[in-house]
Design a protein around this motif. Structure first.
Motif, short mmCIF file in Angstrom:
data_model
loop_
_atom_site.label_atom_id
_atom_site.label_comp_id
_atom_site.label_asym_id
_atom_site.label_seq_id
_atom_site.Cartn_x
_atom_site.Cartn_y
_atom_site.Cartn_z
N PRO A 173 24.27 30.98 34.98
CA PRO A 173 25.66 31.01 34.51
C PRO A 173 26.64 30.79 35.67
O PRO A 173 26.38 31.23 36.79
N VAL A 174 27.75 30.11 35.37
CA VAL A 174 28.75 29.81 36.40
C VAL A 174 30.10 30.40 35.96
O VAL A 174 30.54 30.17 34.83
N ALA A 175 30.72 31.18 36.85
CA ALA A 175 32.09 31.66 36.63
C ALA A 175 33.03 30.84 37.50
O ALA A 175 32.76 30.64 38.68
N LEU A 176 34.13 30.38 36.90
CA LEU A 176 34.99 29.42 37.58
C LEU A 176 36.41 29.97 37.68
O LEU A 176 36.94 30.52 36.73
N ALA A 177 37.02 29.80 38.86
CA ALA A 177 38.42 30.19 39.07
C ALA A 177 39.00 29.23 40.10
O ALA A 177 38.28 28.41 40.67
N THR A 178 40.32 29.32 40.34
CA THR A 178 40.87 28.55 41.46
C THR A 178 40.45 29.23 42.76
O THR A 178 40.08 30.41 42.79
N ASP A 179 40.55 28.50 43.86
CA ASP A 179 40.21 29.10 45.17
C ASP A 179 41.15 30.28 45.47
O ASP A 179 40.71 31.31 46.00
N VAL A 180 42.40 30.14 45.09
CA VAL A 180 43.37 31.22 45.35
C VAL A 180 43.05 32.44 44.48
O VAL A 180 43.11 33.58 44.94
N ALA A 181 42.69 32.19 43.21
CA ALA A 181 42.36 33.30 42.32
C ALA A 181 41.09 34.02 42.81
O ALA A 181 41.02 35.26 42.76
N ALA A 182 40.11 33.27 43.28
CA ALA A 182 38.89 33.91 43.80
C ALA A 182 39.24 34.80 44.99
O ALA A 182 38.75 35.94 45.10
N ALA A 183 40.11 34.31 45.89
CA ALA A 183 40.52 35.13 47.02
C ALA A 183 41.29 36.37 46.54
O ALA A 183 41.11 37.48 47.07
N GLY A 184 42.11 36.20 45.52
CA GLY A 184 42.84 37.34 44.95
C GLY A 184 41.90 38.36 44.33
O GLY A 184 42.12 39.58 44.48
N VAL A 185 40.86 37.90 43.67
CA VAL A 185 39.86 38.81 43.10
C VAL A 185 39.17 39.58 44.22
O VAL A 185 38.92 40.78 44.11
#
Ligand SMILES: [Zn+2]
Length: 300
Positions: A109-121
């Protein structure tokens, strides 16, 4: 079913110039990591695949993969084009179906976000947004990216937040043309790294914290943060990226945001409200591992 305690997760932070890759048993247990340059999609994905092939041979299969990607990218899972990049100036990437390519490459399974959102998470998991149920992660570098993080996750959206392209009020003393090819004088056009280099001939960290260059940049960043306060009212704004490494920007931007708000809706805004990231360059892969773990738990 009881979870297997040694599940392995993967993270990809796909940036405009480089890609950070990691595997680990969780965001606090990174086992291996590397960095490869961003080139065209085929060459880039081949380098990504080589890292994960090597690591999964050594450590076993991935339970899930968390990806933070540059955008604009379609992130609404209900959209038939979910996972596809929108038109982009990056050669070869405009219209590229990133999710399909990752699914061909990885059998998990793959979870996808923007690079900025991943850093925010990542920052919400164990950094400067930790313990806050609503924060904004803002990054000013080659471009300006932003993400609203609610209870540790990116706010669902039609596409994703693009605060970096909000229009700003040009300062009378600033005569340099805005560089955004879409909007001219938006935040990215006025104050991202290339705009600063075009205006001053050097990056912001080459100038004194109390100089006129910092004052001008802080005024624009303050305007942008004031707009974020009015639209979202986050409990903190984490400001990262190469431009934000310039000493003094966070304090000067906080003061400028307060001036822009002019006394309105300023409750709780003071020293530390616009804060530097706590995880530095690790935020994206830590966030990617958090997203991967969540996707795995959802599917089990
Ligand atoms: Zn723009």
């Amino acid at each position: 079913m009881t979870k297997h305690l040694t599940a392995l997760f993967g993270a990809i932070e796909l940036g405009g110039t480089k890609i950070n890759l990691a595997v680990g048993a969780g965001p606090d247990r990174i086992a291996a990591r590397t960095q490869v340059p961003t080139r065209g999609p085929d060459e880039t994905l081949a380098a990504v695949a080589a890292f994960f092939l090597q690591e999964t041979r050594l450590r076993g299969p991935l339970a899930a993969l968390g990806v933070g990607a540059f955008g604009p990218i379609i992130l609404n899972p209900d959209d038939s084009e979910y996972g596809r990049l929108c038109p982009s100036p990056k050669p070869g990437w405009g219209g590229y179906d990133l999710l399909a390519a990752l699914r061909r490459m990885m059998d998990c399974p793959v979870a996808l976000a923007t690079d900025v959102a991943a850093a925010g998470v990542g920052e919400a998991h164990c950094g400067a947004l930790s313990g806050l149920d609503c924060g904004v992660y803002l990054t000013i570098g080659t471009g300006i990216g932003a993400a609203i993080i609610v209870r540790g996750a990116p706010l669902p959206a039609l596409l994703h937040s693009e605060f970096g392209h909000l229009p700003l009020r040009r300062l009378p003393r600033d005569v340099t043309a805005g560089l955004c090819p879409f909007h001219g004088d938006c935040a990215e056009g006025l104050v991202a790294g290339p705009a600063i280099a075009a205006r001053f001939g050097k990056p912001l960290n080459a100038f004194a914290a109390d100089g006129p260059e910092m004052a001008l940049v802080a005024e624009y960043v303050g305007q942008l943060c004031a707009a974020i306060v009015l639209a979202v009212s986050p409990k903190r704004i984490v400001l990262g990226g190469g431009v934000a490494k310039a000493h003094g920007l966070h304090a000067a931007a906080t003061a400028a945001a307060l001036r822009a708000l002019n006394g309105y809706a300023i409750h709780g805004i003071g020293e530390g409200y616009i804060a530097p990231p706590a995880l530095g360059d690790d935020a994206g892969v830590i966030g990617g591992l958090v997203l991967a773990m969540r996707r795995w738990k959802e599917q089990s």
